[in-house]
Design a protein around this motif. Structure first.
Motif, PDB file in Angstrom:
ATOM      1  N   ASP A  60      70.415  28.975  37.442  1.00  0.00           N
ATOM      2  CA  ASP A  60      71.285  29.987  38.043  1.00  0.00           C
ATOM      3  C   ASP A  60      70.826  30.295  39.469  1.00  0.00           C
ATOM      4  N   PRO A  61      71.645  30.027  40.485  1.00  0.00           N
ATOM      5  CA  PRO A  61      71.239  30.331  41.871  1.00  0.00           C
ATOM      6  C   PRO A  61      71.020  31.819  42.111  1.00  0.00           C
ATOM      7  N   VAL A  62      71.715  32.674  41.351  1.00  0.00           N
ATOM      8  CA  VAL A  62      71.519  34.121  41.492  1.00  0.00           C
ATOM      9  C   VAL A  62      70.101  34.509  41.075  1.00  0.00           C
ATOM     10  N   PHE A  63      69.589  33.854  40.034  1.00  0.00           N
ATOM     11  CA  PHE A  63      68.221  34.120  39.588  1.00  0.00           C
ATOM     12  C   PHE A  63      67.218  33.764  40.685  1.00  0.00           C
ATOM     13  N   TRP A  64      67.408  32.613  41.322  1.00  0.00           N
ATOM     14  CA  TRP A  64      66.468  32.184  42.356  1.00  0.00           C
ATOM     15  C   TRP A  64      66.588  33.035  43.611  1.00  0.00           C
ATOM     16  N   ARG A  65      67.786  33.516  43.899  1.00  0.00           N
ATOM     17  CA  ARG A  65      67.936  34.449  45.018  1.00  0.00           C
ATOM     18  C   ARG A  65      67.203  35.758  44.716  1.00  0.00           C
ATOM     19  N   ALA A  66      67.312  36.215  43.458  1.00  0.00           N
ATOM     20  CA  ALA A  66      66.588  37.411  43.052  1.00  0.00           C
ATOM     21  C   ALA A  66      65.077  37.187  43.100  1.00  0.00           C
ATOM     22  N   MET A  67      64.642  35.974  42.744  1.00  0.00           N
ATOM     23  CA  MET A  67      63.219  35.639  42.804  1.00  0.00           C
ATOM     24  C   MET A  67      62.700  35.714  44.241  1.00  0.00           C
ATOM     25  N   VAL A  68      63.457  35.142  45.178  1.00  0.00           N
ATOM     26  CA  VAL A  68      63.050  35.176  46.588  1.00  0.00           C
ATOM     27  C   VAL A  68      62.994  36.616  47.090  1.00  0.00           C
ATOM     28  N   ASN A  69      64.019  37.411  46.773  1.00  0.00           N
ATOM     29  CA  ASN A  69      64.024  38.821  47.183  1.00  0.00           C
ATOM     30  C   ASN A  69      62.830  39.569  46.600  1.00  0.00           C
ATOM     31  N   GLU A 144      73.483  54.692  69.938  1.00  0.00           N
ATOM     32  CA  GLU A 144      74.536  54.638  68.923  1.00  0.00           C
ATOM     33  C   GLU A 144      73.906  54.736  67.536  1.00  0.00           C
ATOM     34  N   PRO A 145      74.559  55.445  66.615  1.00  0.00           N
ATOM     35  CA  PRO A 145      73.998  55.557  65.254  1.00  0.00           C
ATOM     36  C   PRO A 145      73.880  54.202  64.578  1.00  0.00           C
ATOM     37  N   ILE A 146      72.834  54.041  63.805  1.00  0.00           N
ATOM     38  CA  ILE A 146      72.590  52.780  63.090  1.00  0.00           C
ATOM     39  C   ILE A 146      72.917  52.983  61.606  1.00  0.00           C
ATOM     40  N   TYR A 147      73.719  52.102  61.051  1.00  0.00           N
ATOM     41  CA  TYR A 147      74.062  52.159  59.634  1.00  0.00           C
ATOM     42  C   TYR A 147      72.984  51.389  58.856  1.00  0.00           C
ATOM     43  N   PHE A 148      71.888  52.083  58.597  1.00  0.00           N
ATOM     44  CA  PHE A 148      70.705  51.433  58.037  1.00  0.00           C
ATOM     45  C   PHE A 148      70.984  50.747  56.709  1.00  0.00           C
ATOM     46  N   PHE A 149      71.732  51.415  55.843  1.00  0.00           N
ATOM     47  CA  PHE A 149      71.919  50.896  54.492  1.00  0.00           C
ATOM     48  C   PHE A 149      73.127  49.974  54.354  1.00  0.00           C
ATOM     49  N   THR A 150      73.634  49.493  55.483  1.00  0.00           N
ATOM     50  CA  THR A 150      74.676  48.467  55.422  1.00  0.00           C
ATOM     51  C   THR A 150      74.267  47.231  56.218  1.00  0.00           C
ATOM     52  N   ARG A 151      73.107  47.257  56.834  1.00  0.00           N
ATOM     53  CA  ARG A 151      72.618  46.131  57.627  1.00  0.00           C
ATOM     54  C   ARG A 151      71.701  45.271  56.751  1.00  0.00           C
ATOM     55  N   GLY A 152      72.127  44.050  56.483  1.00  0.00           N
ATOM     56  CA  GLY A 152      71.349  43.181  55.610  1.00  0.00           C
ATOM     57  C   GLY A 152      69.956  42.898  56.126  1.00  0.00           C
ATOM     58  N   TRP A 153      69.801  42.736  57.443  1.00  0.00           N
ATOM     59  CA  TRP A 153      68.497  42.397  58.011  1.00  0.00           C
ATOM     60  C   TRP A 153      67.515  43.558  57.948  1.00  0.00           C
ATOM     61  N   LEU A 154      68.040  44.772  57.734  1.00  0.00           N
ATOM     62  CA  LEU A 154      67.171  45.944  57.608  1.00  0.00           C
ATOM     63  C   LEU A 154      66.846  46.287  56.156  1.00  0.00           C
ATOM     64  N   SER A 238      76.782  46.413  50.004  1.00  0.00           N
ATOM     65  CA  SER A 238      76.616  45.781  51.313  1.00  0.00           C
ATOM     66  C   SER A 238      75.300  45.025  51.429  1.00  0.00           C
ATOM     67  N   ILE A 239      74.279  45.510  50.742  1.00  0.00           N
ATOM     68  CA  ILE A 239      72.949  44.894  50.871  1.00  0.00           C
ATOM     69  C   ILE A 239      72.448  44.315  49.555  1.00  0.00           C
ATOM     70  N   ALA A 240      73.301  44.268  48.542  1.00  0.00           N
ATOM     71  CA  ALA A 240      72.874  43.818  47.213  1.00  0.00           C
ATOM     72  C   ALA A 240      72.268  42.419  47.245  1.00  0.00           C
ATOM     73  N   SER A 241      72.881  41.514  48.014  1.00  0.00           N
ATOM     74  CA  SER A 241      72.382  40.135  48.036  1.00  0.00           C
ATOM     75  C   SER A 241      70.990  40.036  48.646  1.00  0.00           C
ATOM     76  N   LYS A 242      70.587  41.028  49.445  1.00  0.00           N
ATOM     77  CA  LYS A 242      69.279  41.014  50.101  1.00  0.00           C
ATOM     78  C   LYS A 242      68.199  41.743  49.313  1.00  0.00           C
ATOM     79  N   VAL A 243      68.599  42.625  48.395  1.00  0.00           N
ATOM     80  CA  VAL A 243      67.605  43.452  47.709  1.00  0.00           C
ATOM     81  C   VAL A 243      67.608  43.312  46.195  1.00  0.00           C
ATOM     82  N   ASP A 244      68.612  42.640  45.628  1.00  0.00           N
ATOM     83  CA  ASP A 244      68.623  42.477  44.172  1.00  0.00           C
ATOM     84  C   ASP A 244      67.414  41.656  43.728  1.00  0.00           C
ATOM     85  N   VAL A 245      66.612  42.223  42.854  1.00  0.00           N
ATOM     86  CA  VAL A 245      65.369  41.592  42.410  1.00  0.00           C
ATOM     87  C   VAL A 245      65.504  41.143  40.957  1.00  0.00           C
ATOM     88  N   LEU A 246      64.425  40.603  40.406  1.00  0.00           N
ATOM     89  CA  LEU A 246      64.488  40.027  39.058  1.00  0.00           C
ATOM     90  C   LEU A 246      64.856  41.052  37.998  1.00  0.00           C
TER      91      LEU A 246
END
Length: 291
Positions: A60-69, A144-154, A238-246
């Motif tokens: 499952d690629p989702v599992f490996w993405r979660a592993m990397v995160n 300018e205000p920063i949308y911290f919790f919608t920026r994937g790199w943050l 917005s950031i689920a793909s960057k922070v979803d863990v195992l």
């Protein structure tokens, strides 16, 4: 048997604890492993399918993405968060004012007492684009205000920072307790030899903290792959793909999709990986102690 008779009351006192762990830790572990080998159904038969669930998880690629995160976030918390409590503890130890030291200890320790629901709420509010303290400061200086919790790199740096912020005070107290236990005679001998305060910290204090560092490192290492509460509270679409863990992966599979076979298989992979990490870390720390 003689020892058992002599210490009978002590064994009786510990018996409820043993029963508790057998019922709520080891039995679910065994039962979970059996479920991971089945096509589990809540109603009806659950046919045995061997390691098919494990194969499905590993493909499952989702599992490996979660592993990397998990490795990025957990590794960041482990290694970056390892140094900060030591620095803060040594700094506080050098403070002359007892009142200032106690107040500072209380302030940095308080977040550890809060649940992730409270801590997550605090940071979501502080980093909000409208009315958040951080963005209000940015706007005050013309930014300018920063949308911290919608920026994937943050997303990942935010998770690492907030986890370190929450537990730094608790770990700092552990190191302060170890510093207090260092024999004053070592410092006196260093002063006689003309050592500066920095040399005392470098050659006496830090080496004396090695046993505490090893214990803290091993305890934190065991939790690297089991991050859940923080991510569950602070994540969004917005950031689920960057922070979803195992653990989020197993939650989604087990609770939301009720695919218990896949969820338990993923959980046992996490358990095995955690044991491997712990064994490797223990070998390294033992080698360091010998050197």
């Amino acid at each position: 048997m003689k020892i058992l008779r002599e210490k009978a009351w002590l064994y009786l006192m510990i018996l409820p604890v043993v029963i508790y762990f057998l019922l709520f830790s080891y039995y679910p572990l065994i039962r979970g492993f059996i479920i991971s080998l089945q096509d589990f159904k809540l109603i009806g038969d659950s046919p045995f399918i061997g390691f098919e669930n494990y194969v499905t998880v590993l493909k499952d690629p989702v599992f490996w993405r979660a592993m990397v995160n998990t490795l990025i976030i957990g590794g960041g918390i482990l290694f970056i968060g390892f140094a900060f409590p030591i620095i803060v503890a040594i700094s506080l130890n050098e403070v002359i004012s007892t009142t200032f030291k106690k107040i500072t200890q209380m302030i940095i320790y308080l977040p550890h007492l809060f649940s992730w629901v409270i801590v997550g709420g605090i940071w979501i509010y502080m980093l909000a684009p409208d009315g958040g303290v951080v963005n209000e400061i940015i706007k005050y200086f013309g930014g300018e205000p920063i949308y911290f919790f919608t920026r994937g790199w943050l997303a990942q740096p935010l998770m690492i920072f907030t986890a370190i912020w929450k537990d730094m005070g608790f770990l700092c107290i552990l190191y302060l307790a170890a510093i207090v236990g260092i024999s004053p005679e070592l410092y006196e001998a260093a002063k006689i030899d003309g050592a500066t305060r920095w040399q005392e910290i470098r050659h006496i204090m830090i080496p004396q903290l090695y046993p505490t560092m090893i214990v803290v490192f091993l305890l934190n290492l065991l939790g690297v792959l089991k991050i859940f509460d923080q991510i569950f509270i602070m994540r969004n679409s917005s950031i689920a793909s960057k922070v979803d863990v195992l653990m989020i992966y197993t939650y989604e599979k087990g609770i939301n999709q009720f695919d218990m076979g896949i969820a338990t298989a993923a959980s046992f992979i996490v358990i095995v990986a955690t044991l491997v990490l712990a064994l490797i870390a223990r070998k390294i720390t033992r080698y360091g102690e010998e050197v």
